[in-house]
Design an enzyme around this catalytic site. Structure first.
Site, PDB file in Angstrom:
ATOM      1  N   GLU A  35      -9.208   7.626   4.059  1.00  0.00           N
ATOM      2  CA  GLU A  35      -9.043   7.938   5.484  1.00  0.00           C
ATOM      3  C   GLU A  35      -9.607   9.316   5.806  1.00  0.00           C
ATOM      4  O   GLU A  35      -9.243  10.317   5.180  1.00  0.00           O
ATOM      5  CB  GLU A  35      -7.549   7.858   5.868  1.00  0.00           C
ATOM      6  CG  GLU A  35      -7.323   8.163   7.348  1.00  0.00           C
ATOM      7  CD  GLU A  35      -5.982   7.699   7.901  1.00  0.00           C
ATOM      8  OE1 GLU A  35      -5.218   7.036   7.168  1.00  0.00           O
ATOM      9  OE2 GLU A  35      -5.700   8.008   9.072  1.00  0.00           O
TER      10      GLU A  35
ATOM     11  N   LYS B   3       0.857  -1.186   0.000  1.00  0.00           N
ATOM     12  CA  LYS B   3       0.000   0.000   0.000  1.00  0.00           C
ATOM     13  C   LYS B   3       0.888   1.229   0.000  1.00  0.00           C
ATOM     14  O   LYS B   3       1.949   1.232   0.641  1.00  0.00           O
ATOM     15  CB  LYS B   3      -0.915   0.002   1.237  1.00  0.00           C
ATOM     16  CG  LYS B   3      -1.709   1.296   1.405  1.00  0.00           C
ATOM     17  CD  LYS B   3      -2.855   1.152   2.398  1.00  0.00           C
ATOM     18  CE  LYS B   3      -2.512   1.419   3.843  1.00  0.00           C
ATOM     19  NZ  LYS B   3      -1.938   2.761   4.099  1.00  0.00           N
TER      20      LYS B   3
ATOM     21  N   GLU C 125       0.649   5.833  -0.181  1.00  0.00           N
ATOM     22  CA  GLU C 125      -0.226   6.996  -0.025  1.00  0.00           C
ATOM     23  C   GLU C 125      -0.083   7.953  -1.197  1.00  0.00           C
ATOM     24  O   GLU C 125       1.029   8.186  -1.680  1.00  0.00           O
ATOM     25  CB  GLU C 125       0.140   7.735   1.274  1.00  0.00           C
ATOM     26  CG  GLU C 125      -0.077   6.904   2.524  1.00  0.00           C
ATOM     27  CD  GLU C 125       0.261   7.657   3.815  1.00  0.00           C
ATOM     28  OE1 GLU C 125       0.607   8.856   3.746  1.00  0.00           O
ATOM     29  OE2 GLU C 125       0.189   7.028   4.879  1.00  0.00           O
TER      30      GLU C 125
HETATM   31  O1  KIV Z   1      -0.762   2.558   8.801  1.00  0.00           O
HETATM   32  C1  KIV Z   1      -1.955   2.282   8.986  1.00  0.00           C
HETATM   33  O2  KIV Z   1      -2.349   1.684  10.002  1.00  0.00           O
HETATM   34  C2  KIV Z   1      -2.918   2.686   7.970  1.00  0.00           C
HETATM   35  C3  KIV Z   1      -4.372   2.522   8.282  1.00  0.00           C
HETATM   36  C4  KIV Z   1      -4.810   3.519   9.281  1.00  0.00           C
HETATM   37  C5  KIV Z   1      -5.205   2.540   7.074  1.00  0.00           C
HETATM   38  O3  KIV Z   1      -2.544   3.147   6.942  1.00  0.00           O
END
Ligand code: KIV
Length: 271
Positions: free
Chosen positions: A189, A120, A122
């Site tokens: 988020e 993932k 951002e």
């Molecule tokens: O790092 C994390 O825990 C996250 C979540 C809040 C989606 O990115």
């Protein structure tokens, strides 16, 4: 029968099928073997090795300090525990922004050294090149829009994002771009619930919300918040299912008492 009950191993395709069948996706964070085993045994759909480990595990104020090596350590521990869940790992700050080759190198390390299933990262169009390069190597990518904690010093606060029309429109555009590039899901988020509904209806890939209302295709929380281990964090979106800080503190106090009073160990607790 729900897909959740049927499926033995969650993949990105399973998540897609859940959205198609209107079945919500449940995601939680995990950073270590023991907790990941419990969450996986409970049949959580997705485990996110989040860079929130920087806050929750290491006690930093932001997610920025955590390193790629540290993320790999946490991710490998989680992967060793998991039989069913899809394990997604956050690319940490500095490991993908502005340099798509570096993004791919960081991803390859996460996939090879930790055995993760997806990464993932951002951001929207500013990380387009990194997303494309990672996807070209066959690694599934989850996007993350709205409040993106790695940019906290740009935002200045952790308040709700995209309340104004211009920012909301930008977010919708970014979400469509991430889908077009090939992301398999997007975390939203801390954005208004109405905007989540619009984005989730416009996209065919699942959205996973945190502080983003009920209309996301799934929900994610930081496990330590849900369990009440992080005592002083009370955002409106958080539902606490346990008060483990107090439970563990109480158990520790009882143990200390038993040691100090010579009650522990007793005759049965020795060889
Ligand atoms: O790092 C994390 O825990 C996250 C979540 C809040 C989606 O990115």
């Amino acid at each position: 029968m729900s897909i959740h009950k049927e499926v033995k191993k969650v993949t990105t395709h399973v998540l897609q099928a859940m959205k198609a069948r209107d079945e919500k996706i449940a995601m939680l964070t995990a950073y270590d073997y023991s907790m990941a085993r419990i969450l996986d045994a409970a049949k959580i759909d997705v485990l996110l090795v989040g860079d929130s480990a920087s806050n929750v595990m290491a006690g930093h104020e932001t997610t920025l300090p955590i390193t790629l090596d540290q993320m790999i350590y946490h991710a490998a521990s989680v992967v060793r525990a998991v039989e069913r869940a899809l394990v997604v790992v956050d690319l940490p700050f500095g490991s993908y922004q502005g340099d798509s080759k570096r993004a791919l190198q960081s991803t390859v390390r996460i996939m090879k050294e930790a055995g993760a299933h997806a990464v993932k990262l951002e951001g929207g169009k500013e990380v387009k090149d990194s997303i494309e390069r990672i996807l070209s190597a066959g690694v599934p990518v989850m996007g993350h829009l709205g409040l993106t904690p790695q940019s906290i010093y740009k935002f200045g606060t952790y308040t709700v994002r995209a309340k104004e029309e211009a920012e909301a429109e930008r977010l919708i555009k970014d979400a469509k771009l991430l889908q077009k590039l090939g992301c398999f899901a997007i975390v939203l988020e801390k954005i208004p619930a109405k905007l989540t509904k619009v984005v989730s209806e416009e996209l065919v890939i699942p959205t996973i919300g945190i502080g983003a209302g009920p209309d996301a295709d799934g929900q994610v929380l930081v496990t330590h918040d849900l369990l009440g281990i992080t005592k002083d964090f009370h955002p409106r979106f958080l539902r606490r299912y346990l008060e483990l800080f107090d439970e563990i503190k109480g158990a520790t106090e009882r143990y200390i008492h038993d040691v100090k009073t010579n009650d522990f160990p007793n005759e049965k607790e020795q060889y």
